[in-house]
Design an enzyme around this catalytic site. Structure first.
Site, short mmCIF file in Angstrom:
data_model
loop_
_atom_site.label_atom_id
_atom_site.label_comp_id
_atom_site.label_asym_id
_atom_site.label_seq_id
_atom_site.Cartn_x
_atom_site.Cartn_y
_atom_site.Cartn_z
N ASP A 47 0.83 -1.21 0.00
CA ASP A 47 0.00 0.00 0.00
C ASP A 47 0.86 1.25 0.00
OD1 ASP A 47 -2.75 -0.26 -0.14
OD2 ASP A 47 -2.95 -0.82 1.97
N GLU A 77 -13.45 -2.77 -2.61
CA GLU A 77 -13.73 -3.02 -1.19
C GLU A 77 -15.15 -2.57 -0.86
OE1 GLU A 77 -10.75 -1.73 1.59
OE2 GLU A 77 -12.06 -2.07 3.32
O1 KIV Z 1 -4.88 -2.05 3.99
C1 KIV Z 1 -5.39 -3.13 3.68
O2 KIV Z 1 -5.19 -4.17 4.32
C2 KIV Z 1 -6.28 -3.14 2.51
C3 KIV Z 1 -7.22 -4.31 2.39
C4 KIV Z 1 -8.35 -4.15 3.33
C5 KIV Z 1 -7.68 -4.49 1.00
O3 KIV Z 1 -6.27 -2.24 1.74
#
Ligand code: KIV
Length: 264
Positions: free
Chosen positions: A83, A180
């Site tokens: 991310d 999501e």
């Molecule tokens: O941060 C995370 O774990 C996510 C998932 C919920 C898809 O973005």
């Protein structure tokens, strides 16, 4: 054999579902990838499940790089998706610098939350060799704009807009779309519309892949359990067994079932 973006495309073309799970350290990375999970997500959910915050907003690039390096060490062949944390891709220049750091730390793909405004940034990343996952629907970094963690795309206008955004971001270079908390019929529509593999969480059983937060599927996250979460440890005798059961249920499309799905 190591999972690559081509493996995910192959799964989609054959109609075979693939699994993704979050992991944040070397040991769980090893366990998760040994169990046959195809994609490990170092999610900024670590701000909530590891750091105890009530949102993902406090997570920094330093935190993300630390956890990506640890996961890369334990990984046994899964594709590593990292991310990009809150405001680390506010401008295209920031996105390029920060995505490069995550790739140097060991990520194979970066994930960004947002809509059509990310097109130029995704194109810039993609043109420079950085695979991108575009996260649509309930994007937790926008919790303050949404006024809470709510299902997205429930009305027709919002739903049509989400389909358009998925198409625009794919055209800009997104290799994977993540949805999501969207109603299952909308997730099915997007999965059938775009060529890129679509991963769902709270998006029904028709998406090409499924993802859950590790702590949620082990039933150890404190507080209220979201509708789309199943505790796989409840019916297994070990963490390894729970993860294997998750992989199997995703492949057989027995998870998510109706009880984990938003219909409208
Ligand atoms: O941060 C995370 O774990 C996510 C998932 C919920 C898809 O973005």
């Amino acid at each position: 054999m190591a999972v690559t973006i081509n493996t995910l495309r192959d799964f989609k073309s054959k109609g075979e579902a693939f699994s993704a799970l979050t992991a944040y350290d070397a040991t769980f990375s090893h366990v998760v990838s040994e169990a046959g999970v195809d994609v490990i997500l170092i999610g900024d959910s670590l701000g909530m499940v590891l750091q105890g915050h009530d949102s993902t907003l406090p997570v920094t690039m330093e935190h993300m790089c630390y956890h990506v390096r640890a996961v890369a060490k334990g990984n046994q062949g899964a594709l590593i998706m990292a991310d990009m944390p809150f405001m680390s891709y506010g401008t295209t220049g920031q996105a390029l610098d920060n995505a490069a750091e995550l790739m140097r730390a060991g990520a194979h793909m970066v994930k960004l939350e947002g809509t059509d405004w990310m097109s130029d940034t995704i194109k810039a990343l993609s043109d420079r060799g950085i695979p991108v996952c575009a996260h649509l629907g309930l994007t937790p970094q926008f919790v303050n704009k949404f006024g809470g963690y709510k299902v997205q795309g429930r009305d027709e206008k919002q739903a049509d807009q989400m389909v358009d955004h998925a198409c625009q971001l794919e055209a800009a270079g997104a290799d994977v779309i993540l949805l999501e908390c969207v109603p299952a019929p909308l997730a099915t529509r997007i999965t059938q519309t775009v060529a890129a593999p679509v991963i769902g969480i709270g998006a029904g059983s028709d998406t090409d892949g499924q993802v859950l937060v590790l702590h949620d599927m082990l039933g150890i996250t404190p507080g209220r359990k979201p509708r789309f979460v199943k505790n796989f440890l409840a019916e297994a005798d070990s963490v390894q067994g729970a993860i294997a059961a998750y992989v199997d249920a995703v492949k057989k499309r027995t998870f998510p079932s109706e009880e984990h799905t938003f219909k409208a």
